[in-house]
Design an enzyme around this catalytic site. Structure first.
Site, mmCIF file in Angstrom:
data_model
loop_
_atom_site.group_PDB
_atom_site.id
_atom_site.type_symbol
_atom_site.label_atom_id
_atom_site.label_comp_id
_atom_site.label_asym_id
_atom_site.label_seq_id
_atom_site.Cartn_x
_atom_site.Cartn_y
_atom_site.Cartn_z
ATOM 1 N N GLU A 1 0.873 -1.165 0.000
ATOM 2 C CA GLU A 1 0.000 0.000 0.000
ATOM 3 C C GLU A 1 0.915 1.221 0.000
ATOM 4 O OE1 GLU A 1 -2.813 0.308 3.238
ATOM 5 O OE2 GLU A 1 -3.592 2.193 2.437
ATOM 6 N N ARG B 1 5.188 -13.402 9.557
ATOM 7 C CA ARG B 1 5.759 -12.094 9.298
ATOM 8 C C ARG B 1 7.052 -11.916 10.074
ATOM 9 N NH1 ARG B 1 2.067 -7.935 9.041
ATOM 10 N NH2 ARG B 1 3.494 -6.343 9.743
ATOM 11 N N LYS C 1 3.903 0.769 9.973
ATOM 12 C CA LYS C 1 4.033 2.025 9.228
ATOM 13 C C LYS C 1 3.428 3.172 10.020
ATOM 14 C CE LYS C 1 2.859 0.026 5.110
ATOM 15 N NZ LYS C 1 2.411 -0.040 3.729
HETATM 16 P P1 ATP Z 1 1.280 -1.751 7.988
HETATM 17 O O1 ATP Z 1 0.240 -2.635 8.598
HETATM 18 O O2 ATP Z 1 2.391 -1.375 8.892
HETATM 19 O O3 ATP Z 1 0.714 -0.594 7.218
HETATM 20 P P2 ATP Z 1 1.216 -3.578 5.879
HETATM 21 O O4 ATP Z 1 1.538 -4.961 6.222
HETATM 22 O O5 ATP Z 1 -0.226 -3.270 5.761
HETATM 23 O O6 ATP Z 1 1.962 -2.659 6.894
HETATM 24 P P3 ATP Z 1 1.521 -3.443 3.065
HETATM 25 O O7 ATP Z 1 2.071 -2.350 2.253
HETATM 26 O O8 ATP Z 1 0.079 -3.731 2.954
HETATM 27 O O9 ATP Z 1 1.920 -3.117 4.552
HETATM 28 O O10 ATP Z 1 2.357 -4.751 2.851
HETATM 29 C C1 ATP Z 1 2.725 -5.258 1.602
HETATM 30 C C2 ATP Z 1 3.129 -6.692 1.733
HETATM 31 O O11 ATP Z 1 4.202 -6.816 2.653
HETATM 32 C C3 ATP Z 1 2.005 -7.562 2.249
HETATM 33 O O12 ATP Z 1 1.951 -8.736 1.469
HETATM 34 C C4 ATP Z 1 2.388 -7.871 3.653
HETATM 35 O O13 ATP Z 1 1.932 -9.130 4.029
HETATM 36 C C5 ATP Z 1 3.924 -7.811 3.598
HETATM 37 N N1 ATP Z 1 4.483 -7.444 4.898
HETATM 38 C C6 ATP Z 1 4.233 -6.334 5.606
HETATM 39 N N2 ATP Z 1 4.872 -6.362 6.793
HETATM 40 C C7 ATP Z 1 5.554 -7.536 6.831
HETATM 41 C C8 ATP Z 1 6.407 -8.166 7.797
HETATM 42 N N3 ATP Z 1 6.690 -7.591 8.962
HETATM 43 N N4 ATP Z 1 6.934 -9.364 7.485
HETATM 44 C C9 ATP Z 1 6.661 -9.951 6.312
HETATM 45 N N5 ATP Z 1 5.875 -9.422 5.366
HETATM 46 C C10 ATP Z 1 5.310 -8.227 5.617
HETATM 47 MG MG MG Z 2 -1.681 -3.721 4.368
#
Ligand code: ATP
Ligand code: MG
Length: 587
Positions: A40, A277, A287
């Site tokens: 995102e 994760r 984030k």
């Molecule tokens: P936040 O919740 O902090 O905004 P997010 O997980 O929603 O982060 P995205 O941009 O939606 O962030 O994530 C893109 C991809 O990265 C998704 O497939 C998510 O599963 C993966 N991802 C995010 N954080 C992690 C993590 N800590 N470990 C492994 N994969 C991750």
């Molecule tokens: Mg997300």
């Protein structure tokens, strides 16, 4: 031999690779492999994302498939093109190549049409309750939820209202579109999940004011996968409970319900798979929290070298190779856990150990005068990495006046102290001569200002006399040619292992000593960094382009691994500590 190797490789497949190999063997989706990385654009990539990136791109690379980059941009209130650009830059820096770039917002029309189809089929309704009311009616996993009073609205009315929502006639927050599934389902995600909400307060960074309704994650992600032809939709474990809903929505327009929304025909299906994760000690990976640190000035920006962001790690001196090696080491499982930050540090240390040229830097300088040294000085050739002639040499200036570490001299020392002290003990100056201290001078407060010594002209390293052993070798930097460097000594961002698990405000848990700045005397060979800093500013201007410049890494002897910071100008050298020399992880 060949067979043995293949078996080993097979044994080390992670569980996702095993699934992919099984699908390939069974001819699922005609043997096509297509993945996507779906960030995102609401923040910078962090090392957690890199774990997903290595998986998504890694699977495509390994099995001759394609990995596309898809921006999951369905919430205009939080997203921005600034983030799109940095995400692309960071992925390129890591060394991965995507097939195409897609945006969930490219599918807004198709998703809207699907929503209309759902309404017409009696599978969706417009709810006028508040978010709180809807939440209260959800029930618990063991108790069924309560049906909304709007659940049985006639289809015509649902259509009329949803269209009014999109025309901007309904205020934000006043209505949502919900899927009509099952308010008693043990999977809470089936209890009439929200498909669409109204957002009129923010224009979308790509579609502007065209849309007033935006699809929710569950109604956008699987569909986007489907439209693109993704075969393996790999994500993190928290989405495992969403998987039945992912499948439910796709069932409505694929297989026997196929209505031409994919070029791959009725039998094509994307499948979601989940892995654990990444969580790392002494940092946060959300984030939202990182944005707070940046906005409130608690760090210097997204690329602050203490941040777990990709740009922060880069500025800290991490290399793409070390980060990818780290991901290989931790692997992919279905078990959530916490990774020791020490392992990350260990990985970069191992990487830099092989490649970073060694240089002398004096952090707490005291002047040393070699009283019997005559002449204007000389140039000493030293190996970049001791014992590795093939990695090149550098020139060190030597002369009568040198900077040495204050701690390397004691006026009165016992016989366990091997470094400089008057009384006859011999100490080698790194890569040059053997000296003996003869005395020192102090200021009014008793602080030593100058150390005096004599040297043995026949003891120079690299000559016959250079083989003479001493119990200690100390670092030095010649005074006239020395450069002053601003050295930023970074440490862990948080003082506690798991800031997210603590009660109270996470900002109170920041490590107050995560940055110390000292001015060090560094050897003149680093002057090249000043010259190239000048060049890069005049050639490319202030970080205006989207390409990543790479900065040089050094080991400052006895101090740690450092990287040149982009704040460096033609007359000001800035070095960031990547990590110390000591490896606590192995213990
Ligand atoms: P936040 O919740 O902090 O905004 P997010 O997980 O929603 O982060 P995205 O941009 O939606 O962030 O994530 C893109 C991809 O990265 C998704 O497939 C998510 O599963 C993966 N991802 C995010 N954080 C992690 C993590 N800590 N470990 C492994 N994969 C991750
Ligand atoms: Mg997300």
């Amino acid at each position: 031999m060949e067979v043995e190797k293949t078996q080993n490789e097979e044994r080390s497949l992670n569980f996702i690779e095993q699934i992919v190999e099984k699908d390939l063997a069974e001819g699922v989706n005609n043997g096509r492999i297509q993945t996507r990385f779906p960030p995102e654009p609401n923040g910078y990539l962090h090392i957690g994302h890199v774990k997903a990136i290595c998986m998504d791109f890694g699977i495509a690379e390994k099995y001759n498939g394609v990995c596309n980059l898809r921006f999951d941009d369905t919430n205009p209130a939080k997203e921005d093109t600034e983030y799109v650009e940095t995400i692309e830059r960071d992925i390129r820096w890591l060394g991965f190549k995507w097939g195409q770039i897609f945006y969930a917002s490219d599918y807004f029309q198709q998703l809207y049409d699907l929503a209309i189809m759902f309404i017409k089929q009696g599978k969706a309704y417009v709810d006028e309750q508040t978010a709180e009311q809807i939440a209260e009616q959800k029930g618990t996993p063991t108790e069924p939820g309560v049906a909304s009073p709007y659940r049985d609205r006639p289809i015509e009315e649902n259509l009329r209202l949803f269209e009014a929502m999109q025309r901007g006639e309904i205020e934000e927050g006043k209505m949502v579109l919900r899927a009509k599934i099952d308010m008693a389902n043990p999977n809470m995600h089936f209890r009439d999940p929200i498909m669409y909400r109204i957002i009129t307060s923010h224009p979308h960074h790509r579609t502007g004011r065209k849309w007033n309704v935006y699809p929710m994650y569950d109604f956008a992600h699987g569909q986007s996968d489907y439209f693109e032809g993704v075969t393996h939709s790999i994500c993190t474990l928290e989405f495992e409970v969403h998987r039945p809903l992912y499948d439910y929505f796709i069932d409505q327009f694929s297989g026997p319900n196929f209505c031409g929304l994919s070029p791959y025909g009725p039998d094509y299906r994307p499948k979601q798979r989940e892995f654990n994760r990444l969580n790392i000690t002494y940092t946060v990976m959300s984030k939202r929290k990182m944005l707070q640190l940046v906005k409130e000035g608690l760090v210097a920006g997204w690329d602050d070298p203490r941040m777990p962001t990709v740009c922060g790690l880069r500025r800290r001196g991490y290399t793409p190779q070390a980060i990818r090696t780290f991901m290989d080491k931790i692997g992919y499982t279905k078990v959530e856990g916490m990774i020791d930050q020490g392992l990350l540090e260990h990985t970069i240390r191992e990487d830099l150990k092989e490649t970073a040229p060694r240089v002398c830097a004096i952090f707490d300088p005291v002047k040393l005068i070699i009283t019997n040294y005559e002449g204007a000085g000389e140039t000493i050739i030293a190996e970049n990495i001791d014992g590795h002639e093939e990695l090149g040499t550098r020139e060190m200036q030597f002369g009568r006046e040198l900077w040495i570490e204050r701690g390397d001299f004691l006026e009165e020392a016992d016989n366990k102290f091997y470094r400089l002290s008057p009384g006859g003990r011999e100490v080698r100056l790194k890569a040059s001569y053997i000296i003996q201290a003869t005395g020192c001078e102090k200021d009014a407060d008793g602080k030593i200002t100058t150390v005096y010594a004599t040297y043995d002209p026949n003891s120079k390293s690299g000559t016959e006399g250079g083989n003479r052993k001493t119990k200690a070798t100390i670092n030095w930097v010649e005074c006239k040619s020395a450069l002053d460097a601003e050295v930023r000594l970074y440490d862990r961002l948080f003082a506690v292992e798991n800031p997210s698990a603590e009660e109270g405000d996470f900002r109170d848990l920041l490590n107050p000593d995560s940055l110390k700045v000292v001015t060090a005397k560094v050897e003149s060979s680093l002057r090249s960094e000043l010259l190239s800093a000048k060049r890069s500013v005049s050639e490319s201007g202030q970080s205006s382009d989207n390409e990543v410049v790479s900065y040089n890494h050094y080991q400052l002897l006895k101090q740690g691994y450092f990287v040149v910071d982009p704040d460096t100008t033609s007359d000001h050298l800035v070095l960031n500590r990547t990590c110390s020399l000591k490896d606590n992880y192995l213990k």
